[in-house]
Structures are given as structure tokens and as C-alpha cells.
Design a protein around this motif. Structure first.
Motif, short mmCIF file in Angstrom:
data_model
loop_
_atom_site.label_atom_id
_atom_site.label_comp_id
_atom_site.label_asym_id
_atom_site.label_seq_id
_atom_site.Cartn_x
_atom_site.Cartn_y
_atom_site.Cartn_z
N ASN A 128 0.84 -1.20 0.00
CA ASN A 128 0.00 0.00 0.00
C ASN A 128 0.87 1.25 0.00
N ARG A 129 0.34 2.34 -0.56
CA ARG A 129 1.05 3.61 -0.52
C ARG A 129 1.05 4.17 0.90
N ASN A 130 1.98 5.05 1.17
CA ASN A 130 2.07 5.70 2.47
C ASN A 130 1.28 7.00 2.41
N PRO A 131 0.21 7.15 3.20
CA PRO A 131 -0.59 8.38 3.14
C PRO A 131 0.18 9.61 3.59
N ARG A 132 1.32 9.41 4.28
CA ARG A 132 2.13 10.54 4.74
C ARG A 132 3.25 10.90 3.77
N VAL B 7 9.98 -0.69 1.91
CA VAL B 7 8.70 -0.80 2.60
C VAL B 7 8.93 -1.11 4.07
N ARG B 8 7.84 -1.05 4.82
CA ARG B 8 7.85 -1.52 6.20
C ARG B 8 6.60 -2.36 6.42
N PHE C 43 2.32 -4.55 3.54
CA PHE C 43 3.47 -3.66 3.61
C PHE C 43 3.08 -2.25 3.18
N GLU C 44 3.75 -1.27 3.77
CA GLU C 44 3.52 0.14 3.43
C GLU C 44 4.80 0.72 2.85
N ILE C 45 4.65 1.49 1.77
CA ILE C 45 5.82 2.05 1.09
C ILE C 45 6.47 3.15 1.93
N ILE C 46 7.79 3.08 2.05
CA ILE C 46 8.58 4.16 2.64
C ILE C 46 9.15 5.03 1.52
N ALA C 47 9.74 4.39 0.53
CA ALA C 47 10.33 5.10 -0.61
C ALA C 47 10.17 4.25 -1.86
N GLY C 48 9.76 4.88 -2.94
CA GLY C 48 9.62 4.15 -4.20
C GLY C 48 8.20 4.05 -4.70
N ASP D 232 9.77 3.42 12.60
CA ASP D 232 8.53 4.02 13.09
C ASP D 232 8.04 5.08 12.10
N ASP D 233 6.90 5.70 12.43
CA ASP D 233 6.30 6.70 11.55
C ASP D 233 7.24 7.86 11.28
N LYS D 234 7.90 8.35 12.32
CA LYS D 234 8.78 9.50 12.18
C LYS D 234 9.93 9.21 11.23
N THR D 235 10.60 8.07 11.44
CA THR D 235 11.74 7.73 10.60
C THR D 235 11.30 7.44 9.16
N ALA D 236 10.12 6.82 9.00
CA ALA D 236 9.60 6.56 7.66
C ALA D 236 9.38 7.86 6.90
N LEU D 237 8.85 8.87 7.58
CA LEU D 237 8.63 10.17 6.93
C LEU D 237 9.96 10.82 6.60
#
Length: 298
Positions: free
Chosen positions: A45-49, A78-79, A86-91, A114-119
């Protein structure tokens, strides 16, 4: 104290993490980190953030054709987002193009963050690739400041940019919605937008710039003319010592330079060999940041 130490290490830590993205995990890797896995594309899934919002259809089509011919050269980062999800972090662009190409599986690298590092990773990766338009970049910085309490200096360390770059980016968010749309759609460049952000009517100047195909230098001249118009100086005196007189071009240029560095509106008024400087702030947070900057040089 621990949080302050953590923030100081962010730039180096993220750089190391991003540097590992294209490399398979070694035998010594932590169990939570997996590299070079193929997973069903529908499990991602895409990352909404994700700070990136705009994906040019033509560029996606070009990438999808390349993927059909050569496959996905660089894995999607992803994570975990649940059992076999899985949720996309980059790509995200590669993921979208892979869907267009009809792939049923994609290569991924899994990172346990975590959310902060993913952003942070999403912003850094996009900034390094110049994939974000200037407005998306500014919104990403604003998100880190609002949600995680970063200062502009912290962000500069994280993304490998100067504090003034961060401040100038955030100033773009002060533009009217009409001008921000022009910036997001590429009608205006960041240079155009920075030139007019502190003018009396940015929307009108933006329209003149777009309609006339004006350069950034032309935009700066328009902004200078706007600044030279008689206005309320808040009690400050001008170069001639009389309130309301037109400022000279050097003073206007210096005001703009100081405003860019501080991220706040600066007004100068000369009187003989001395004068006054006025700095406007709109919130206690801006005042705190200004005090911190001034304190750094004590």
C-alpha cells in the motif's frame, strides 16, 4: 536530553540507512531487516504521509515501459503494516509504474522503522532525487515540524541542507492558494515564488510572471518595485531620515537577503551612520526560533 542526542544523530543515521537501501542484507543483519524479497504487488500500500503528491502521467508511462523491458531495477523500500501487508517508505513511483506494467510481484527491501523515521526517509530520498516539487518539499518539512517538534536546524541536519534552505522552503507556504497551485503545477519556479512571497499582492504578480513568461530576475525586479511603494513603516525611518520615503535598491536587497536567512520579514531604516532594524514574527514559535538563532552567535 536523550531526544536531543537522537536528533543530532539523525543526519548520519538516516544517511547510513538510505545508503543500505540498494544493498542486500548481510548475514549479520538484524532479523527484522529483510532485503531483496519478491512480494505480491497487491500486498503493498502507498504511504498516506508521503510528501510526494504529484506523479506526472507521462513519466509514469515511460517508467512502466522500462519496467516491462528491464524489470524493477531498484527495489521499493517498505515496512511491515500487518500480516503479509506492507507500506511504502520510498519508491511509490516505481510501485505505480509496476502496476501499470502489469507486474504481479515486485522486489522490496523491508525496514523496521517508526512513523517519524519513515517520513524522514521519504523526504530525504525524494529531496536527493529532486522528485518533490517545491511545495511538496515545504509541506514535508512542515509535517516534521508540526508532528515531531523539529527545528529548522534539525531538519537541515536530517536532509543535508542548510537551515536557510529549510527556512526559504517553509516561506513558500505563506503564498496564497492560487500561487501555491501554480508552484505545484510547475507554472512558477521556486525562485519566482521566493521573489514574490513577501510582496503586497503575490497572486497578481504571479499572474504577470506566468502570462509574460518572466524570468526569476524579472520577478525580483517586480518585487523590488512593490517594496519601494510608499507604505506604513511602523515608525521606522528611511535612509533620508523621514518616514515614508522610498528606500534605495541596496536597502531593499539587504532586507530581502536578511528575510531569506531568518525566514521572517525584516525592515531596515538608515539614519546617518546608524539606523533601525525591525523583524516581524507571527507566532511564539517563530520568536523562539529567532531567539535560538541569535543565541547561537553569543
Amino acid at each position: 536530553m536523550a531526544e536531543d542526542v537522537s536528533k543530532k544523530r539523525l543526519g548520519r543515521g538516516l544517511a547510513a540507512l538510505i545508503g543500505e537501501i540498494d544493498q542486500p542484507s548481510s548475514a549479520q543483519s538484524k532479523p527484522t531487516v529483510t532485503a531483496d524479497r519478491m512480494i505480491p504487488i497487491e500486498h503493498v500500500n502507498r504511504n498516506p504521509r508521503n510528501p510526494r503528491r504529484n506523479f506526472a502521467p507521462a513519466e509514469l508511462e515511460d517508467l512502466s515501459r522500462s519496467i516491462r523491458q528491464h524489470g524493477v531495477v531498484q527495489p521499493v523500500v517498505v515496512r511491515s503494516a500487518g500480516p503479509e501487508r506492507f507500506e511504502i517508505i520510498a519508491g511509490e513511483r516505481r510501485w505505480r509504474a509496476s502496476q501499470m506494467a502489469g507486474l504481479v510481484e515486485i522486489p522490496v527491501i523491508v525496514r523496521d522503522v517508526d512513523d517519524k523515521t519513515a517520513l524522514e526517509i521519504a523526504i530525504v530520498e525524494n529531496v536527493q532525487r529532486a522528485d518533490l516539487n517545491p511545495l511538496e518539499e515545504a509541506q514535508g518539512y512542515e509535517q516534521l515540524i508540526a508532528q515531531y517538534g523539529y527545528t529548522q536546524n534539525d531538519l537541515g541536519e536530517v536532509i543535508g541542507k542548510s537551515r536557510s534552505h529549510v527556512a526559504n522552503s517553509l516561506r513558500l507556504l505563506k503564498l496564497p492558494e492560487q500561487v501555491r497551485s501554480m508552484l505545484a503545477e510547475g507554472e512558477l519556479s521556486a525562485g519566482h515564488a521566493r521573489a514574490i512571497v513577501s510582496t503586497s499582492d503575490p497572486a497578481a504578480l504571479a499572474k504577470r510572471i506566468v502570462d509574460g513568461g518572466l524570468s526569476v530576475r524579472d520577478a525580483e525586479k517586480l518585487a523590488q518595485k512593490d517594496a519601494e511603494q510608499p507604505s506604513d513603516t511602523g515608525g521606522l525611518e528611511t535612509k533620508s531620515g523621514r518616514s515614508g520615503d522610498t528606500k534605495d535598491a541596496d536597502t531593499v536587497a539587504l532586507e530581502r537577503s536578511l528575510s531569506d536567512v531568518l525566514g521572517l520579514k525584516v525592515q531596515l531604516a538608515h539614519k546617518g551612520q546608524g539606523g533601525q532594524m525591525r523583524i516581524d514574527y507571527k507566532s511564539l514559535e517563530q520568536l523562539d526560533e529567532l531567539c535560538r538563532l541569535l543565541g547561537e552567535n553569543r
